[in-house]
Write a protein that holds these residues in place. Structure first.
Motif, short mmCIF file in Angstrom:
data_model
loop_
_atom_site.label_atom_id
_atom_site.label_comp_id
_atom_site.label_asym_id
_atom_site.label_seq_id
_atom_site.Cartn_x
_atom_site.Cartn_y
_atom_site.Cartn_z
N ASP A 45 1.58 -8.69 1.43
CA ASP A 45 0.59 -8.53 0.37
C ASP A 45 -0.67 -7.89 0.94
O ASP A 45 -1.37 -8.49 1.77
CB ASP A 45 0.28 -9.90 -0.23
CG ASP A 45 -0.66 -9.83 -1.43
OD1 ASP A 45 -1.28 -8.76 -1.65
OD2 ASP A 45 -0.78 -10.84 -2.14
N THR A 47 -3.23 -6.71 -1.01
CA THR A 47 -4.26 -6.64 -2.05
C THR A 47 -5.63 -7.12 -1.57
O THR A 47 -6.64 -6.85 -2.21
CB THR A 47 -3.84 -7.45 -3.29
OG1 THR A 47 -3.53 -8.80 -2.91
CG2 THR A 47 -2.61 -6.83 -3.95
N SER A 48 -5.65 -7.83 -0.44
CA SER A 48 -6.94 -8.25 0.13
C SER A 48 -7.62 -7.11 0.88
O SER A 48 -8.76 -7.28 1.35
CB SER A 48 -6.73 -9.43 1.09
OG SER A 48 -5.90 -9.04 2.18
N PRO A 50 -8.55 -3.53 -0.11
CA PRO A 50 -8.61 -2.44 -1.09
C PRO A 50 -8.72 -1.06 -0.44
O PRO A 50 -8.26 -0.07 -1.01
CB PRO A 50 -9.85 -2.77 -1.92
CG PRO A 50 -10.65 -3.72 -1.09
CD PRO A 50 -9.66 -4.49 -0.28
N CYS A 53 -5.17 0.03 0.26
CA CYS A 53 -4.48 0.36 -1.00
C CYS A 53 -4.96 1.70 -1.56
O CYS A 53 -4.17 2.48 -2.10
CB CYS A 53 -4.69 -0.76 -2.01
SG CYS A 53 -3.88 -2.33 -1.57
N LYS A 54 -6.26 1.97 -1.43
CA LYS A 54 -6.81 3.25 -1.88
C LYS A 54 -6.25 4.40 -1.04
O LYS A 54 -5.90 5.47 -1.56
CB LYS A 54 -8.33 3.23 -1.80
CG LYS A 54 -9.00 4.53 -2.23
CD LYS A 54 -10.51 4.46 -2.08
CE LYS A 54 -11.16 5.79 -2.46
NZ LYS A 54 -12.64 5.75 -2.27
N TRP A 56 -3.36 4.52 0.39
CA TRP A 56 -1.98 4.73 -0.06
C TRP A 56 -1.97 5.74 -1.20
O TRP A 56 -1.18 6.70 -1.19
CB TRP A 56 -1.41 3.38 -0.47
CG TRP A 56 0.02 3.36 -0.94
CD1 TRP A 56 0.87 4.43 -1.07
CD2 TRP A 56 0.76 2.21 -1.33
NE1 TRP A 56 2.09 4.01 -1.54
CE2 TRP A 56 2.05 2.65 -1.70
CE3 TRP A 56 0.46 0.85 -1.43
CZ2 TRP A 56 3.05 1.77 -2.15
CZ3 TRP A 56 1.44 -0.03 -1.86
CH2 TRP A 56 2.72 0.43 -2.22
N LYS A 57 -2.82 5.56 -2.20
CA LYS A 57 -2.85 6.46 -3.35
C LYS A 57 -3.26 7.88 -2.93
O LYS A 57 -2.69 8.86 -3.42
CB LYS A 57 -3.82 5.93 -4.41
CG LYS A 57 -3.37 4.63 -5.06
CD LYS A 57 -4.36 4.16 -6.10
CE LYS A 57 -3.92 2.86 -6.76
NZ LYS A 57 -4.91 2.39 -7.78
N PRO A 235 3.61 -3.28 -6.50
CA PRO A 235 2.28 -2.68 -6.30
C PRO A 235 1.45 -3.51 -5.33
O PRO A 235 1.46 -4.74 -5.37
CB PRO A 235 1.67 -2.71 -7.70
CG PRO A 235 2.84 -2.78 -8.65
CD PRO A 235 3.90 -3.57 -7.93
N GLY A 236 0.74 -2.82 -4.43
CA GLY A 236 -0.13 -3.51 -3.50
C GLY A 236 0.58 -4.25 -2.38
O GLY A 236 -0.04 -5.04 -1.66
N HIS A 237 1.88 -4.02 -2.22
CA HIS A 237 2.66 -4.70 -1.19
C HIS A 237 3.39 -3.68 -0.32
O HIS A 237 4.01 -2.74 -0.83
CB HIS A 237 3.69 -5.64 -1.81
CG HIS A 237 3.10 -6.86 -2.44
ND1 HIS A 237 2.31 -6.81 -3.57
CD2 HIS A 237 3.19 -8.18 -2.09
CE1 HIS A 237 1.94 -8.04 -3.89
NE2 HIS A 237 2.46 -8.88 -3.01
#
Length: 343
Positions: A45, A47-48, A50, A53-54, A56-57, A235-237
């Motif tokens: 996970d 999601t902690s 960000p 995660c950004k 990645w996009k 998502p987020g993993h």
């Protein structure tokens, strides 16, 4: 090949939380060890974080633009290497009889990251910092995972897993960005199957794989159910899995599990993108396989990548392609009822 009527989705993979590992949470550290022993795969996970995660996009956006280019442009980045540069579709055997692999890739080695340049020639070089930033994140996280596993197993000093991956190395750790192109729509009532499909069954060469994939396609040979199961993208993993060298270093304590990439349907119905960081031992690091044969990390890497190119001729029993995991029956070559056991 799985079809929509026979898709089996894994229900057993645990989720480990990045923030808890970073906080040195003892319970989560124990959960991590159990996941690597029992499943060989787990969700991480993110999601902690960000920022990650950004990133990645942003990488996905760059990937889409890169792979849309004509083949002759992308071939300017070809380096004839398993660790850096562009590789077109079809360099390896595919998961089905008489097929070749169905993905193209662009790779950035950690060696390039450490020297600060990928030596690519196309416009992607101007955006390589995104990929170098991901290498930095993924390398740090995978080393942290190794540290937790070492502590849980009571390893000390030079025997700790992370000691085999310490800078300055060098190592063959590599970031691979991959595109599995959508299959062209066939006209008329034809049953001809595509020639380039997915990624053949295998275990990973190195220690840990850090995978980001937002689309279906990854399948693993579950150690608990003894069948092929799809791993749901979340998502987020990230999806993390143990590789061969970590399995061998741990004396078989940790599980390196057979997996592959195949479409949910008979054909690939959309472009599929994945981002994988392969953490590998330092060159010259030594381990023994399950037969007692001694390898250095770079010897195992080079030998196994050679097998990837032509496993039906070089590795008919799947011994090396599947990391010294062997089938209980020839059903391992099909799509259902398959098993793998340690020798």
């Amino acid at each position: 090949m799985a079809t929509s009527e026979s898709v089996v989705v894994s229900k057993s993979l645990p989720t480990i939380h990045l923030n808890l590992l970073r906080a040195e949470n003892v319970t989560e550290s124990k959960n991590l060890l159990d996941a690597c022993r029992t499943h060989g795969f787990f969700y991480l996970d993110l999601t902690s974080d960000p920022e990650l995660c950004k990133l990645w996009k942003e990488m996905l956006r760059i990937m889409e633009n890169y792979f849309k280019q004509p083949l002759d442009v992308k071939m300017q980045d070809a380096r004839g290497s398993d660790n850096f540069g562009y590789e077109p579709i079809g360099n390896e055997e595919g998961p089905n009889p008489k097929t070749r692999d169905g993905y193209e890739s662009l790779k950035f080695s950690r060696r390039e990251f450490l020297k600060g340049s990928s030596d690519l020639t196309t416009s992607v070089r101007s955006q390589e910092n995104h990929f170098f930033s991901f290498i930095e994140h993924a390398h740090s996280i995978t080393l942290m995972i190794l540290s937790h596993l070492s502590s849980q197993l009571g390893l000390t000093g030079a025997s700790r897993f992370e000691a085999h991956h310490a800078d300055p190395g060098p190592s063959l750790s590599t970031l691979s960005i991959m595109r599995y192109p959508e299959h062209e729509k066939r006209v008329g009532d034809t049953t001809e199957a595509p020639c380039n499909v997915g990624h053949n069954k295998h275990t990973d060469v190195g220690s840990l794989t850090f995978l980001l994939a937002a689309q279906w396609g990854l399948q693993f040979l579950s150690l608990t159910t003894k069948r092929w199961e799809f791993i749901e993208p979340r998502p987020g993993h990230a999806i993390i899995n143990v590789g061969d060298s970590l399995r061998f270093l741990s004396g078989g304590e940790l599980a390196s599990v057979v997996h592959r990439v195949v479409p949910l349907q008979e054909t690939q119905d959309e472009d599929r993108y994945s981002i994988a960081y392969f953490l590998r031992m330092n060159d010259g690091g030594v381990f023994s396989d399950t037969t007692g044969r001694t390898w250095t990390a770079d010897e195992w890497h080079d030998f196994k990548f050679g097998v990837f190119k032509n496993p039906s001729a070089l590795d008919a029993k799947g011994q090396f392609l599947t990391g010294m995991m062997i089938p209980e029956s020839e059903e391992l070559l099909g799509s259902e009822g398959q098993k793998a056991i340690a020798t």
